[in-house]
Enzyme design. Sequence first.
Site, mmCIF file in Angstrom:
data_model
loop_
_atom_site.group_PDB
_atom_site.id
_atom_site.type_symbol
_atom_site.label_atom_id
_atom_site.label_comp_id
_atom_site.label_asym_id
_atom_site.label_seq_id
_atom_site.Cartn_x
_atom_site.Cartn_y
_atom_site.Cartn_z
ATOM 1 N N ILE A 171 0.841 6.864 0.109
ATOM 2 C CA ILE A 171 0.175 5.848 0.917
ATOM 3 C C ILE A 171 -1.273 5.693 0.467
ATOM 4 C CG2 ILE A 171 -0.496 5.157 3.254
ATOM 5 C CD1 ILE A 171 1.775 6.980 4.280
ATOM 6 N N CYS A 172 -1.688 4.437 0.281
ATOM 7 C CA CYS A 172 -3.075 4.151 -0.081
ATOM 8 C C CYS A 172 -3.747 3.441 1.089
ATOM 9 C CB CYS A 172 -3.127 3.257 -1.327
ATOM 10 S SG CYS A 172 -4.815 2.828 -1.828
ATOM 11 N N VAL A 173 -4.646 4.155 1.765
ATOM 12 C CA VAL A 173 -5.402 3.580 2.875
ATOM 13 C C VAL A 173 -6.767 4.262 2.893
ATOM 14 C CG1 VAL A 173 -4.479 5.234 4.550
ATOM 15 C CG2 VAL A 173 -5.338 3.032 5.344
ATOM 16 N N LYS A 220 -8.992 8.269 2.116
ATOM 17 C CA LYS A 220 -9.824 8.362 0.910
ATOM 18 C C LYS A 220 -11.292 8.384 1.299
ATOM 19 C CE LYS A 220 -6.515 6.357 -2.351
ATOM 20 N NZ LYS A 220 -6.288 5.317 -3.383
ATOM 21 N N ASN A 258 0.799 -1.223 0.000
ATOM 22 C CA ASN A 258 0.000 0.000 0.000
ATOM 23 C C ASN A 258 0.831 1.272 0.000
ATOM 24 O OD1 ASN A 258 -1.616 -2.083 2.168
ATOM 25 N ND2 ASN A 258 -2.645 -1.478 0.285
#
Length: 233
Positions: A94-96, A100, A87
């Site tokens: 950062i993808c969380v 989002k 992630n």
Amino acid sequence: MNSNVENLPPQVLRLVYKEVSDLAADPPEGIKIYPSDEDITELHTAIEGPEGTPFAGGIFRMRLVLGKDFPAVPPKGYFLTKIFHPNVGHKGEICVNVLKRDWKAELGLRHVLLTIKCLLIHPNPESALNEEAGRLLLEDYAEYAYRARLLTEIHAMGGHGGTSGVPQDPSDGPQPKKHAGDPTKRLVAPGAASVAALGNGANGATTTSSNASSSTSVAGKKKADKKRALRRL
């Protein structure tokens, strides 16, 4: 990235300042906060790699950037320390979900930091930014853990975490490991070497030369091994 201090309403800046001050005084476990008096919209932190994960023992530098629409819009998170994680993108993004669709203004920065730390324990391969890390996590955990651990040792241990723009604290992170059995790490003070040479005569000089040759050979082998490992990344 430009500061958004001038773009945020005064009441929002007051709330951010209070929350950052509270975080600095009472940070979440395993997280250090480095507030900036010049730019309160960019928060630098250091997260300890959780035990039981390939990131254990590492110190991972990260920053949160508050945009001009904060808190209606979530902050953006970036790892400054290079990390092999599904992630986290190659540029540190950062993808969380909390950054989002799950973001709510009332969640606050403490919740964001704790969620990112939890991401080191429970990666989510279904929303991978690093597709290779996500694939290995699902198909070959041993290889995933090996590569994650290797990058942790190279970039996040011994004070070598990504520290761009972050004040240095001598107590941050684990101390460099002592390699008592590694001849390349056994250094002799010049004065002590001279006394030993005088006491041992020619035999001492021969031994010193032999040890130096052995150290060079071992160091060369270690360097070659690390190069082979890095080619796999």
